[in-house]
Design an enzyme around this catalytic site. Sequence first.
Site, PDB file in Angstrom:
ATOM      1  N   GLU A 435    -102.721  40.758  53.196  1.00 28.51           N
ATOM      2  CA  GLU A 435    -101.778  41.644  53.869  1.00 28.51           C
ATOM      3  C   GLU A 435    -100.505  41.782  53.032  1.00 28.51           C
ATOM      4  O   GLU A 435     -99.890  40.795  52.655  1.00 28.51           O
ATOM      5  CB  GLU A 435    -101.474  41.038  55.247  1.00 28.51           C
ATOM      6  CG  GLU A 435    -100.145  41.403  55.831  1.00 28.51           C
ATOM      7  CD  GLU A 435     -99.758  40.485  56.997  1.00 28.51           C
ATOM      8  OE1 GLU A 435    -100.416  39.441  57.205  1.00 28.51           O
ATOM      9  OE2 GLU A 435     -98.790  40.819  57.678  1.00 28.51           O
ATOM     10  N   ASP A 508    -100.514  36.633  57.256  1.00 29.71           N
ATOM     11  CA  ASP A 508     -99.448  35.736  57.703  1.00 29.71           C
ATOM     12  C   ASP A 508     -99.846  35.050  59.000  1.00 29.71           C
ATOM     13  O   ASP A 508    -100.614  35.591  59.790  1.00 29.71           O
ATOM     14  CB  ASP A 508     -98.156  36.531  57.954  1.00 29.71           C
ATOM     15  CG  ASP A 508     -97.521  36.990  56.656  1.00 29.71           C
ATOM     16  OD1 ASP A 508     -97.867  36.410  55.606  1.00 29.71           O
ATOM     17  OD2 ASP A 508     -96.691  37.922  56.692  1.00 29.71           O
ATOM     18  N   ASP A 510     -98.474  34.808  61.769  1.00 28.43           N
ATOM     19  CA  ASP A 510     -97.665  35.239  62.914  1.00 28.43           C
ATOM     20  C   ASP A 510     -98.437  36.309  63.673  1.00 28.43           C
ATOM     21  O   ASP A 510     -99.566  36.642  63.331  1.00 28.43           O
ATOM     22  CB  ASP A 510     -96.300  35.764  62.451  1.00 28.43           C
ATOM     23  CG  ASP A 510     -96.439  36.931  61.482  1.00 28.43           C
ATOM     24  OD1 ASP A 510     -97.575  37.413  61.286  1.00 28.43           O
ATOM     25  OD2 ASP A 510     -95.420  37.366  60.920  1.00 28.43           O
ATOM     26  N   ASP A 512     -98.043  39.546  63.880  1.00 28.19           N
ATOM     27  CA  ASP A 512     -98.409  40.701  63.067  1.00 28.19           C
ATOM     28  C   ASP A 512     -99.625  40.410  62.208  1.00 28.19           C
ATOM     29  O   ASP A 512    -100.528  41.227  62.087  1.00 28.19           O
ATOM     30  CB  ASP A 512     -97.238  41.091  62.152  1.00 28.19           C
ATOM     31  CG  ASP A 512     -96.356  42.130  62.826  1.00 28.19           C
ATOM     32  OD1 ASP A 512     -96.736  42.577  63.926  1.00 28.19           O
ATOM     33  OD2 ASP A 512     -95.299  42.464  62.252  1.00 28.19           O
TER      34      ASP A 512
END
Length: 644
Positions: A435, A508, A510, A512
Amino acid sequence: MKGDTTTIENGKKNGLNYDASSITVLKGLEAVRRRPAMYIGDVGPRGLHHLVYEVVDNSIDEAMAGFCSNIKVEIEQDNSITVTDNGRGIPVDMHPTQKKSALEVVMTMLHAGGKFDHASYKVSGGLHGVGVSVVNALSEWCQVEVCRDDAKYSQEYKRGIPTGDVKKIGACKDPGTKTTFLADHEIFSKVDFKFDILASRMRELAFLNKGLKIALIDHRVDKKLEFFYKGGLAAFVEYLNENKNVLYSKPIYFQKEKDGTDVEIAIQYNDGYVENLFSYVNNINTIEGGSHLTGFRTALTRSINNYITKNNLVKNGDSAVIGDDSREGLTAVISVKVPDPQFEGQTKTKLGNSETKGIVETITNDYLAEHFAENPSVAKKIAEKVISAARAREAARKAKELTRRKTALDNASLPGKLADCSMTDPESCEIYIVEGDSAGGSAKQGRDRRFQAILPLKGKILNVEKARIDRILSNDEIRALITAMGCGIAEDFDPSQLRYHKVIIMTDADIDGAHIRTLILTFFFRYMKELIEQGRIFIAQPPLYRIQKGKSEQYAYSDEERDRVIAQFGRDGVVVQRYKGLGEMNPEQLWRTTMDPETRTLLQVSLEDAAAADHLFTILMGDAVEPRRDFIQENARYVRNLDI
Ligand code: 0RA
């Protein structure tokens, strides 16, 4: 059994002189313990959970025969499992030829189940139906309690061998069978049951056997779920369509028996473009399909076509509706119960019985003709949906023909942002789908360029759950992904052309990142499912924390691990850094923690339960916002370990 004896003699005296059946038992046990994988698939988590299914299947057989309405599955503190049912109870009387209690025969002899059991439908496909004796053989200990004719009987075993005879241990009122076992640590690498995995299968079984109540209780954490669906498959289809926009509110539902085969089907279209169809034979998910599915598809397409023709719904110039068109937005479950199923195919999940095709086809044709005639508004919505699919297919074909020469998805022109590896043998190559450009940069610098390729994807890729294939193919990020993988898509999909045998998604840690990972996984799930089935898709596990004290540092991949490391370092002067994104690691750190095959951990994506996975993808990617928000909030802590 004689009147007041409390022990059922088993022909073995003092455990010293073995008779023929005892030798058979010991040989059988030995074979199972020597080659457990032959009987239960593997000795990892999958095989472990299979033990539970095996025991539950026996209670399900009793339910299918009409004698059991309640099943309770309990995970005990020590990870032993108890399965209780209110069936007739396993017979305990003397077995005519084995000269011991029927209960002992069932529990200790391979494939003994069928001998005195006249259940009309029996589970016997794939790994199912190997018998409870296999579970017993692979258990440190096992105990069975049977209540029959107001008396309670019990027998215990260690690694499959009875520690005593079947004994009458008291009185009881309600007939039934209770089996408790502790999976053997000598056989299984880890004896730790996952509530969610068991819950998926129990939910599925409750959908497939309407009116049957299945409770799942986890005593380790005091958690309990109860599954009970009066609507059977209609409820199953509603569950699968939970967050989709459906074309009509009540699923089309019918159940009929013909020539000893029981057919149950539920159908509900939604406004999406993908097909969600699950088929079962005797409660086994027939992943490879078979005659029942062929019969259903033929009848569905024909019934819709008949309706369209009868009502003059096609315009001049429309091309004829074909099978594929009737699959767009179709959610359906078909379950058949067949007395003597023949399972074929690589995973033994394809029904071979040729007579079943005609039976399902006739029942479906008859019901749909009547249902469409009586519910014209439903029939019309389905017809319109299917006609529009046919038009889109025709338009896509024309567009594809035009672009084909432009070598749109040609291997020869790999995407510019792909940093390919130097080796070319797919077996040794892997690709990281990363990403964002900055993390992509670190990965490019940190990787071993001989066998690791990096494909950075920008932001969120298109949500394939909400788009037709033509739009999907015009999305740049997705095209880069398809081209890099090399295996094509849709009709051109050929998994043997895959350029990397490990496909690793690195995002990541998180929300997102979780979202982007889910978008990518959804794409694989809908359009390259076989890669997931082949175990080629992985999720990278970047560390959550870096813990440092003086010159020593360590990485932690969970909160528990962080606390352990802090304790080990001693609290004074410990610095804890929380990683929010991959970009916060330098290339060397990224390599060491997440990419080096020697030290990294990869999470393999599996499709253990396709229906649950489908439901999850719909929740995460569908139209309804509420359930998605709830889900992400509930699972925010776990989402990085989401094993879809
Ligand atoms: C064969 C015959 C009968 C019961 C069962 C099998 C039976 C097996 C299992 C395994 C788990 N739960 C079960 N419940 C029942 C009964 C025959 C009779 O009573 O006539």
